[in-house]
Design a protein around this motif. Structure first.
Motif, PDB file in Angstrom:
ATOM      1  N   HIS A  46     -30.099  32.381  48.614  1.00 17.70           N
ATOM      2  CA  HIS A  46     -30.435  31.758  49.903  1.00 17.70           C
ATOM      3  C   HIS A  46     -29.265  31.755  50.880  1.00 17.70           C
ATOM      4  O   HIS A  46     -29.462  31.481  52.068  1.00 17.70           O
ATOM      5  N   CYS A  47     -28.058  32.027  50.385  1.00 21.01           N
ATOM      6  CA  CYS A  47     -26.860  32.027  51.232  1.00 21.01           C
ATOM      7  C   CYS A  47     -26.000  33.225  50.845  1.00 21.01           C
ATOM      8  O   CYS A  47     -25.947  33.606  49.676  1.00 21.01           O
ATOM      9  N   HIS A  73     -23.312  25.387  49.285  1.00 19.11           N
ATOM     10  CA  HIS A  73     -23.875  25.224  50.626  1.00 19.11           C
ATOM     11  C   HIS A  73     -25.307  24.697  50.592  1.00 19.11           C
ATOM     12  O   HIS A  73     -25.648  23.787  51.335  1.00 19.11           O
ATOM     13  N   CYS A  74     -26.150  25.266  49.731  1.00 17.69           N
ATOM     14  CA  CYS A  74     -27.551  24.815  49.688  1.00 17.69           C
ATOM     15  C   CYS A  74     -27.899  24.108  48.387  1.00 17.69           C
ATOM     16  O   CYS A  74     -28.983  23.532  48.269  1.00 17.69           O
ATOM     17  N   HIS A  89     -28.318  25.551  45.397  1.00 15.22           N
ATOM     18  CA  HIS A  89     -29.015  26.403  44.428  1.00 15.22           C
ATOM     19  C   HIS A  89     -28.226  26.458  43.122  1.00 15.22           C
ATOM     20  O   HIS A  89     -27.002  26.602  43.115  1.00 15.22           O
ATOM     21  N   ASN A 110     -29.247  28.838  53.646  1.00 12.08           N
ATOM     22  CA  ASN A 110     -30.567  28.234  53.413  1.00 12.08           C
ATOM     23  C   ASN A 110     -31.701  29.179  53.814  1.00 12.08           C
ATOM     24  O   ASN A 110     -32.673  28.776  54.456  1.00 12.08           O
TER      25      ASN A 110
END
Length: 374
Positions: free
Chosen positions: A102-103, A120-121, A123, A341
């Motif tokens: 996702h990033c 960051h997200c 995951h 994201n």
């Protein structure tokens, strides 16, 4: 340390201020105890600094024994601006690096959870894989974070009480305050953490401060990279030797002769300002212009890029109607993390003069862009 823009403004006639000679908050003893440790290779650099910590710890222990049980053990602080245990998982066969789906960033290995995580997200891949998802080759985990350094410190100093302070260890409510209070009471001998432990903390018994991995900041993106490093080193120096105990600061780097590090070590703020302001004037960076970043975010990368290109065209056409208005349009270009994201991100960077004329041009461009429904 204040920003270069603020410092530059002090010299402008529009500011009616009295310019005072900056006096360092640290004494000559600590400045004399600041050392830049040259080495090649991350493991060698880390070993050198941890060995110095071990020597300092033993000195503290001997001092404690010599003075008596009432004397507090000298505390130390280590700074590493990387969370996790290992920072990169790479296939030894094909070279594939495991990244967040996702990033556009590598996943980081966290040993306590036995998992790969995206910072960051959020995951998570659990358990951490051992084989490459592309070719089936063996994965090699490299790099180091605060968890890995904590483990090495525990191995080198089994008697030391180590407190690790990073985003992973401070998730509970009031965790920051609790940990800092524990360190202030000398419940721990070593405080290990990310950049959050470098700023604004005052522990009078801290006798040694160490920094690992500063090169990643020194050669980071952005025109403020040097300023950030200079400020960080200044803060680090100010964290040790604050009472009557002589302090030392050790900074690990592969480029100990780098001018920024040398000026920071000497605490020569004025010389650094002169160097930095010359660079910014030559490259047209603040304070000689204003920066305006226009961001574009969307689900499909081609559409995001198309939108950024079109906005740049519309802005150029609008600005052409104001030929005396200073403006440089840079890009479009991917942001530092192009996908976050599951959203793609591009930007236009505008070097401009932030006045009423520029803001009117931006409003006009935004209205024209909105009408095209991109």
């Amino acid at each position: 340390a204040k920003s270069r823009e603020t410092h530059h403004a002090v010299y402008l006639p529009v500011y009616f201020v009295i310019r005072l000679q900056l006096l360092s908050a640290v004494g000559a003893e600590l400045r004399a105890g600041l050392h830049l440790l040259p080495a090649r290779g991350a493991d060698v650099r880390r070993l050198l600094l941890l060995t110095a910590v071990r020597a300092e710890f033993r000195t503290g222990g001997q001092l404690l024994t010599a003075v008596g049980a009432e004397a507090p053990l000298l505390c130390r602080r280590l700074l590493l601006n990387r969370r996790g245990y290992r920072t990169v998982a790479m296939c030894t066969a094909c070279g594939h690096v495991l990244k967040c789906p996702h990033c556009s960033v590598p996943l980081v290995y966290h040993k306590p959870q036995q998992a790969l995580m995206c910072h960051h997200c959020g995951h998570t891949v659990q358990p951490a894989p051992t084989l490459c998802p592309d070719c089936g080759g063996k994965l090699a985990y490299s790099g180091f974070g605060t968890q890995r350094v904590e483990e090495e410190l525990s191995r080198l100093l089994p008697a030391a009480r180590i407190l690790r302070m990073d985003q992973d260890s401070t998730t509970k409510k009031n965790a920051h305050e609790t940990m800092l209070a524990q360190f202030a009471r000398h419940d721990y001998d070593i405080l290990l953490g990310t950049q959050m432990v470098a700023k604004g903390l005052d522990f009078e018994k801290v006798s040694l401060v160490g920094v690992l991995g500063i090169d990643s900041l020194l050669f980071g993106q952005g025109f403020r990279a040097y300023e950030s490093v200079f400020s960080l080193v200044t803060q680090v120096i100010g964290r040790g030797g604050r009472a009557d105990i002589p302090g030392r600061a050790l900074i690990q780097t592969t480029v100990p002769d780098h001018p920024v590090l040398q000026l920071a070590a000497a605490q020569d703020y004025e010389a650094f300002y002169r160097e930095e302001i010359t660079f910014r004037k030559f490259g047209l960076y603040p304070p000689f212009c204003a920066f305006c970043v226009v961001g574009f975010v969307g689900d499909k990368e081609p559409e995001v890029l198309t939108a950024a290109v079109r906005f740049g065209q519309l802005l150029g056409e609008t600005a052409a109607q104001n030929p005396k208005m200073p403006l440089r349009i840079l890009g479009p270009a991917p942001m530092n993390i192009v996908m976050l994201n599951s959203k793609y991100r591009y930007k236009l960077t505008l070097k401009c003069r932030n006045d009423a004329q520029f803001r009117a041009v931006m409003r006009q461009t935004l209205d024209a862009y909105d009408k095209e429904k991109l």
